[in-house]
Design a protein around this motif. Sequence first.
Motif, PDB file in Angstrom:
ATOM      1  N   ARG A 155      38.025  -5.883   3.637  1.00 45.36           N
ATOM      2  CA  ARG A 155      37.068  -6.963   3.870  1.00 45.36           C
ATOM      3  C   ARG A 155      37.694  -8.317   3.565  1.00 45.36           C
ATOM      4  O   ARG A 155      37.549  -9.272   4.316  1.00 45.36           O
ATOM      5  CB  ARG A 155      35.846  -6.736   2.977  1.00 45.36           C
ATOM      6  N   ASP A 156      38.427  -8.374   2.437  1.00 49.78           N
ATOM      7  CA  ASP A 156      39.067  -9.635   2.057  1.00 49.78           C
ATOM      8  C   ASP A 156      40.106 -10.054   3.090  1.00 49.78           C
ATOM      9  O   ASP A 156      40.140 -11.191   3.538  1.00 49.78           O
ATOM     10  CB  ASP A 156      39.732  -9.499   0.677  1.00 49.78           C
ATOM     11  N   LYS A 157      40.946  -9.083   3.495  1.00 47.46           N
ATOM     12  CA  LYS A 157      42.018  -9.409   4.443  1.00 47.46           C
ATOM     13  C   LYS A 157      41.465  -9.761   5.815  1.00 47.46           C
ATOM     14  O   LYS A 157      42.054 -10.558   6.549  1.00 47.46           O
ATOM     15  CB  LYS A 157      42.983  -8.228   4.574  1.00 47.46           C
ATOM     16  N   ALA A 158      40.331  -9.141   6.154  1.00 48.52           N
ATOM     17  CA  ALA A 158      39.767  -9.352   7.486  1.00 48.52           C
ATOM     18  C   ALA A 158      39.397 -10.810   7.712  1.00 48.52           C
ATOM     19  O   ALA A 158      39.338 -11.275   8.849  1.00 48.52           O
ATOM     20  CB  ALA A 158      38.544  -8.458   7.689  1.00 48.52           C
ATOM     21  N   ASN A 159      39.173 -11.533   6.608  1.00 54.90           N
ATOM     22  CA  ASN A 159      38.772 -12.928   6.768  1.00 54.90           C
ATOM     23  C   ASN A 159      39.914 -13.823   7.241  1.00 54.90           C
ATOM     24  O   ASN A 159      39.679 -14.894   7.771  1.00 54.90           O
ATOM     25  CB  ASN A 159      38.208 -13.464   5.448  1.00 54.90           C
ATOM     26  N   TYR A 160      41.153 -13.373   7.025  1.00 49.25           N
ATOM     27  CA  TYR A 160      42.283 -14.163   7.523  1.00 49.25           C
ATOM     28  C   TYR A 160      42.485 -13.877   8.999  1.00 49.25           C
ATOM     29  O   TYR A 160      42.292 -12.747   9.456  1.00 49.25           O
ATOM     30  CB  TYR A 160      43.560 -13.823   6.749  1.00 49.25           C
ATOM     31  N   GLU A 175      28.061  -5.773   9.716  1.00 50.36           N
ATOM     32  CA  GLU A 175      26.892  -6.582  10.061  1.00 50.36           C
ATOM     33  C   GLU A 175      27.282  -8.007  10.442  1.00 50.36           C
ATOM     34  O   GLU A 175      26.664  -8.621  11.296  1.00 50.36           O
ATOM     35  CB  GLU A 175      25.895  -6.598   8.887  1.00 50.36           C
ATOM     36  N   GLU A 176      28.326  -8.531   9.775  1.00 49.56           N
ATOM     37  CA  GLU A 176      28.778  -9.886  10.101  1.00 49.56           C
ATOM     38  C   GLU A 176      30.288  -9.895  10.265  1.00 49.56           C
ATOM     39  O   GLU A 176      31.008 -10.438   9.427  1.00 49.56           O
ATOM     40  CB  GLU A 176      28.381 -10.857   8.981  1.00 49.56           C
ATOM     41  N   PRO A 177      30.785  -9.308  11.325  1.00 52.65           N
ATOM     42  CA  PRO A 177      32.243  -9.211  11.462  1.00 52.65           C
ATOM     43  C   PRO A 177      32.845 -10.558  11.846  1.00 52.65           C
ATOM     44  O   PRO A 177      32.254 -11.294  12.642  1.00 52.65           O
ATOM     45  CB  PRO A 177      32.411  -8.206  12.598  1.00 52.65           C
ATOM     46  N   PRO A 178      34.009 -10.908  11.266  1.00 53.04           N
ATOM     47  CA  PRO A 178      34.704 -12.119  11.707  1.00 53.04           C
ATOM     48  C   PRO A 178      35.033 -11.990  13.198  1.00 53.04           C
ATOM     49  O   PRO A 178      35.272 -10.882  13.688  1.00 53.04           O
ATOM     50  CB  PRO A 178      35.986 -12.125  10.868  1.00 53.04           C
ATOM     51  N   ALA A 179      35.065 -13.093  13.905  1.00 50.67           N
ATOM     52  CA  ALA A 179      35.204 -13.066  15.366  1.00 50.67           C
ATOM     53  C   ALA A 179      36.509 -12.418  15.832  1.00 50.67           C
ATOM     54  O   ALA A 179      36.579 -11.860  16.923  1.00 50.67           O
ATOM     55  CB  ALA A 179      35.112 -14.487  15.916  1.00 50.67           C
ATOM     56  N   HIS A 180      37.542 -12.466  14.988  1.00 50.10           N
ATOM     57  CA  HIS A 180      38.854 -11.975  15.414  1.00 50.10           C
ATOM     58  C   HIS A 180      39.120 -10.534  14.957  1.00 50.10           C
ATOM     59  O   HIS A 180      40.254 -10.072  14.990  1.00 50.10           O
ATOM     60  CB  HIS A 180      39.942 -12.895  14.847  1.00 50.10           C
TER      61      HIS A 180
END
Length: 549
Positions: free
Chosen positions: A109-114, A145-150
């Motif tokens: 989850r943390d890495k997905a934000n980059y 539920e709130e996936p980053p766009a990339h």
Amino acid sequence: MTSSGVFYRKWRPQTFNDLVGQEPISRAIRQAIITGNVSHAYLFCGPRGTGKTSTARIFTKAVNCVNTTEGNPCNNCTICISVNEGNAIDLLELDTASNRGIDEIKSIRDKANYAALESRYKVYVLDEAHMLTREASNALLKTLEEPPAHVIFILATTEPHRLTNTIISRCQRFDFRRISTKIMVERLRKIAAAENVSVDEAVFDAITRQSTGSLRDAETLLEQAITSFGSPLTIQDVNMLLGLAADERVRDLIGHILAGNVTNSFKLLNQLSTEGTDLVQLQRQMVDELRDMLLIKFGGSELVVQPSEIVEKQSHMIMNIEQETILVTLRAIGQINSRMDMPSTLPLELAILSSIQNSSTNNSSDNLEVDSVSNPLKRSTVETPVRLNPNPEPKNESLAIEIANTSNTNYKNTDSGTSQGNPRERDSTLKEEWPRIIKALSRIKARRFNMGALLRDCWEVDLDGETLRLGFSHKSHMERFMDEIDNPESKRGLISTICDIAGTNLPVDVSCYLLNREGDAKKPKDNALVQAAINLGGNIVEEREELPQ
Ligand SMILES: [Zn+2]
């Protein structure tokens, strides 16, 4: 050096067009890529080896490829090449079976934000996603539920019913089918040709049947066979590799059983076993063969996946056999519990006897041929010919069986007056009903182990007063059995099953002992198999000691 799995990697599909057997799925995904309508979470369900992770990789390339054609990746750009070579930074594959905790999911989850480093989308593939712990699932759900766009998540699973509905509802779901026999054979044929190996056509059928819809298993088996035997690859080579009996001999065995010939069935079965045939495989082969015959009998021969000359042979074999006989045999062989390995031929022998017995009662014909059973179990040096009583008494009317010349006189006369018949009669009934007792116990769910399966290892069954004495040949089986009946409920279940079937109110207790091999050889062959033969109306007429060579 060739290591296992090389074919699978080498022949791994690189585009959606290469993906065999899953056309509806590849079409839908290609369409999404063409229209730019890509979802942020996918669920790939289906049996192992049907292309779930291959599809995930093709998908990763296709969403990021700079040069797609009709939704297919180019396999030439840096992104495609890095995925193919297994070093793409933005494709993260997690085997959830071994990383199932909340920490792994939090770190994702943390890495997905980059943002993705090299490509447009970061793709996370969670294999065996049903293995996630509850906390990890909840953490994953928040991200879905709130996936980053990339970011795109692909959850792969063989057991979708073990995922929570909230997770499933967040994903676009694709169900992968088992690969059909025809498609799998075509695929293997193509690989063999490309590898320049000449392969018997029967090899493709044997490997395909073995792989039950998993293309990955089929490719790995073909590779093992080619690595071991080279070119040409014959059906004999592959049968040896897989522990399979030659198809003709399985057919011969079925022929003996359907004809009611116990002697020839046992002879051939034991010959196959001695030659190293895997008995679990043999059971499966017998079931396949009987299923073919049943289909033919019911007029469904076009459903039989065999060359026409084989179908002709099978039809000829069953021309004069009642369909009920085939059905009874298929049931008896198919019901053997082969989840445990089959260390002896006994389970198959019992199934053969019970099917011959049942079909002869059903047809009330006189097709039973038992001349002698010459020590089919190779267990001791004592040979016990069993002869069929020409006029067997109807069951349950005669409890006593004539057993001539046996040294088995170890009965204590402790009739407590609480049960019918004398102790010797009760003991005989118990032995007569032993196969039925095992069968009934195989269907009962015990605490840890299947008691019916463990009792197949039981060679001596005696009623000593109120105690049932069971002699096991393997220590591990005996210990598991004792462990099981330590539980009062399991023990009650065991005793009540025995009492119900044998129609007595004994035993009230059970004791186990390990057979001493040396001492055992001196005893009469007192095992469940002979009891089953006696069940058929056979008498032990003579016991002979074989002179050691
Ligand atoms: Zn590309």
